[in-house]
Scaffold this motif. Structure first.
Motif, PDB file in Angstrom:
ATOM      1  N   THR A 107       8.487  23.590  49.747  1.00  0.00           N
ATOM      2  CA  THR A 107       7.629  22.607  49.067  1.00  0.00           C
ATOM      3  C   THR A 107       6.752  21.875  50.065  1.00  0.00           C
ATOM      4  OG1 THR A 107       9.309  22.304  47.359  1.00  0.00           O
ATOM      5  CG2 THR A 107       7.615  20.610  47.527  1.00  0.00           C
ATOM      6  N   SER A 108       7.262  21.683  51.278  1.00  0.00           N
ATOM      7  CA  SER A 108       6.496  20.962  52.304  1.00  0.00           C
ATOM      8  C   SER A 108       5.222  21.720  52.675  1.00  0.00           C
ATOM      9  CB  SER A 108       7.356  20.732  53.545  1.00  0.00           C
ATOM     10  OG  SER A 108       7.794  21.968  54.094  1.00  0.00           O
ATOM     11  N   ILE A 109       5.310  23.064  52.758  1.00  0.00           N
ATOM     12  CA  ILE A 109       4.118  23.871  53.053  1.00  0.00           C
ATOM     13  C   ILE A 109       3.088  23.725  51.937  1.00  0.00           C
ATOM     14  CG2 ILE A 109       3.263  26.230  53.300  1.00  0.00           C
ATOM     15  CD1 ILE A 109       5.876  26.916  54.689  1.00  0.00           C
ATOM     16  N   ALA A 110       3.564  23.742  50.696  1.00  0.00           N
ATOM     17  CA  ALA A 110       2.663  23.586  49.553  1.00  0.00           C
ATOM     18  C   ALA A 110       1.979  22.223  49.575  1.00  0.00           C
ATOM     19  CB  ALA A 110       3.434  23.772  48.255  1.00  0.00           C
ATOM     20  N   ILE A 111       2.731  21.189  49.917  1.00  0.00           N
ATOM     21  CA  ILE A 111       2.160  19.838  49.960  1.00  0.00           C
ATOM     22  C   ILE A 111       1.106  19.735  51.055  1.00  0.00           C
ATOM     23  CG2 ILE A 111       2.684  17.416  50.478  1.00  0.00           C
ATOM     24  CD1 ILE A 111       5.389  17.835  49.117  1.00  0.00           C
ATOM     25  N   ILE A 112       1.373  20.335  52.220  1.00  0.00           N
ATOM     26  CA  ILE A 112       0.395  20.326  53.309  1.00  0.00           C
ATOM     27  C   ILE A 112      -0.884  21.039  52.884  1.00  0.00           C
ATOM     28  CG2 ILE A 112      -0.092  21.228  55.623  1.00  0.00           C
ATOM     29  CD1 ILE A 112       2.881  20.816  56.256  1.00  0.00           C
ATOM     30  N   SER A 192       7.304  26.577  43.449  1.00  0.00           N
ATOM     31  CA  SER A 192       6.571  25.375  43.057  1.00  0.00           C
ATOM     32  C   SER A 192       5.146  25.697  42.592  1.00  0.00           C
ATOM     33  CB  SER A 192       6.509  24.399  44.227  1.00  0.00           C
ATOM     34  OG  SER A 192       5.692  23.293  43.909  1.00  0.00           O
ATOM     35  N   PHE A 193       4.715  25.036  41.517  1.00  0.00           N
ATOM     36  CA  PHE A 193       3.356  25.194  41.003  1.00  0.00           C
ATOM     37  C   PHE A 193       2.329  24.629  41.978  1.00  0.00           C
ATOM     38  CE2 PHE A 193      -0.257  23.966  38.262  1.00  0.00           C
ATOM     39  CZ  PHE A 193      -0.507  25.200  37.666  1.00  0.00           C
TER      40      PHE A 193
END
Length: 437
Positions: A107-112, A192-193
């Motif tokens: 999820t952290s990669i997606a948020i970045i 994660s979307f």
């Protein structure tokens, strides 16, 4: 004559379906389907424009579609021949089987990735606001678009640094979207979307610079990617074909949005909804016809229209060339038809009939190789992930060949080469191969 062209597009599209083993989104059928839609829209507009297609126009389009079909078939035939020469035990070919796995669990990669897209979008908005001196969003967008449309290379331009930010953000947005659907469809993992959000910001960025067709690019990329993933998982062209028919309704739903955005993005047309859509879709073919009939000529450098990306690079290197400015084509009734003329007008203007044949043949070879790689992966149960990404990324260019050229003019450029390299690097970074048990 319009009916004849309509029949010819169905003919070439059907040949594609048959020759490519009933896989619906093969290159030839996709290009033919685009011309079918354009011709159908033209048919509804003929009474308003009071014009008839000439035989030369039908000949030119048929020539292009025919050579594209042949070009796309050659790699596929070579693949079928090579497959016959493989050694089998039962129904299984003897080769080392590997499958890809996607690393999109974090999820952290997606948020970045989302934060980076937010940064690029805000940066783009601030820049456009400063160069256009606009206050409202609609004013900023329309001012920038009108400047780029009317002034060519002398108009407002995106800075090189900002362009590179957009190229990189676009590259990972499309790769992440593919990996998201790969996880959900092939690996049955609900990641994660957030991995789709960067692609939505890409649409926002396109709208900020006055573009609407990029909405279709995103939808077509998603539809093409999911189609091949479903084909891989279900091992059934009929199932994948049924899926693509269901996805088609989303494109129809987008058309009203496409229309109602026109005023916000600086378009001044006062046509009704159906008049606007029919003119927009049917105008390119009629524009090509009127261009051919008028024997319109102008001076430009050899191949400048087709290979606009290369000439843009030459301009930056100090080699001068004048931007090409064509007027809107007007029908004999005085009605404006449009300012796009299909991809064929560029090829025809630069290289004549032989150029149309050769360029469409080479375009067919390119997409035929990608398509054959995808089918090879499907047959071997070893999915060709990057070939699907690249085919789906340029799928937009196939569909809109009837509208304008978006392949040779943009894909054959240094910027596109950098973007493909970035996409491949991101794809390899977030995937790994493992032996299939």
């Amino acid at each position: 004559m319009t009916i004849i062209l309509l029949i010819l597009t169905v003919f070439f599209g059907t040949l594609g379906i048959v020759f490519f083993n009933y896989i619906a989104i093969n290159p030839s059928t996709v290009v033919s389907a685009g011309f079918f839609v354009g011709t159908l829209a033209l048919l509804f507009s003929t009474q308003d424009w009071q014009v008839q297609l000439s035989f030369k126009t039908i000949q030119l389009i048929s020539l292009g579609l025919g050579f594209f079909l042949v070009g796309s078939l050659l790699p596929y035939i070579a693949f079928k021949v090579s497959r016959k020469n493989e050694k089998f035990i039962g129904n299984q070919a003897l080769y080392e089987k590997k499958i890809i796995r996607a690393r999109v669990n974090s999820t952290s990669i997606a948020i970045i990735a989302v934060c980076f897209q937010i940064f690029v979008t805000v940066y783009l908005y601030i820049y456009l606001r400063s160069v256009t001196q606009g206050t409202g969003l609609s004013e900023i967008i329309s001012t920038f678009r009108n400047s780029t449309m009317s002034s060519g290379n002398d108009g407002l331009q995106i800075t090189g640094f900002l362009k590179q930010l957009q190229v990189f953000s676009m590259a990972y947005s499309f790769v992440f979207a593919f990996l998201y659907f790969y996880k959900r469809i092939v690996e049955n993992y609900k990641c994660s979307f957030l991995y789709i959000i960067p692609l939505i910001f890409y649409i926002f960025q396109s709208l900020l610079t006055g573009g609407r067709l990029q909405i279709f690019r995103v939808i077509l990329f998603i539809g093409s990617s999911i189609y091949f993933l479903q084909l891989y998982k279900k091992d059934s062209p009929s199932y994948a074909n049924y899926f693509i028919l269901k996805v088609g309704k989303w494109i129809i739903c987008i058309i009203p949005i496409f229309y109602f955005l026109k005023n916000f993005l600086g378009r001044t047309s006062e046509d009704s909804f159906f008049q606007y859509i029919f003119r927009y879709l049917g105008g390119p073919i009629e524009g090509l016809d009127l261009f051919i009939k008028s024997n319109y000529s102008y001076s430009h450098m050899y191949g400048q229209e087709t290979f606009a990306g290369i000439y843009s690079l030459l301009t930056k290197l100090g080699i001068e060339n004048q931007p090409i400015k064509l007027s809107w084509i007007m029908a004999p009734t005085g009605i404006w038809v449009g300012n796009v003329y299909t991809a064929f007008r560029r090829y025809y203007s630069d290289f004549g009939l032989s150029g149309v044949a050769i360029l469409m043949f080479m375009l067919g070879i390119f997409f035929g190789i990608l398509f054959s790689n995808i089918v090879r992966g499907h047959m071997r149960k070893e999915i060709a992930g990057f070939s699907i990404i690249l085919y789906s990324f340029y799928f937009y260019s196939l569909v809109f060949t009837f509208f304008d050229d978006t392949f040779y003019t943009t894909a054959i450029s240094l910027g596109s080469l950098v973007q493909i390299i970035e996409m491949y690097a991101i794809y390899r970074l977030f995937t790994y191969r493992q032996m299939k048990v």
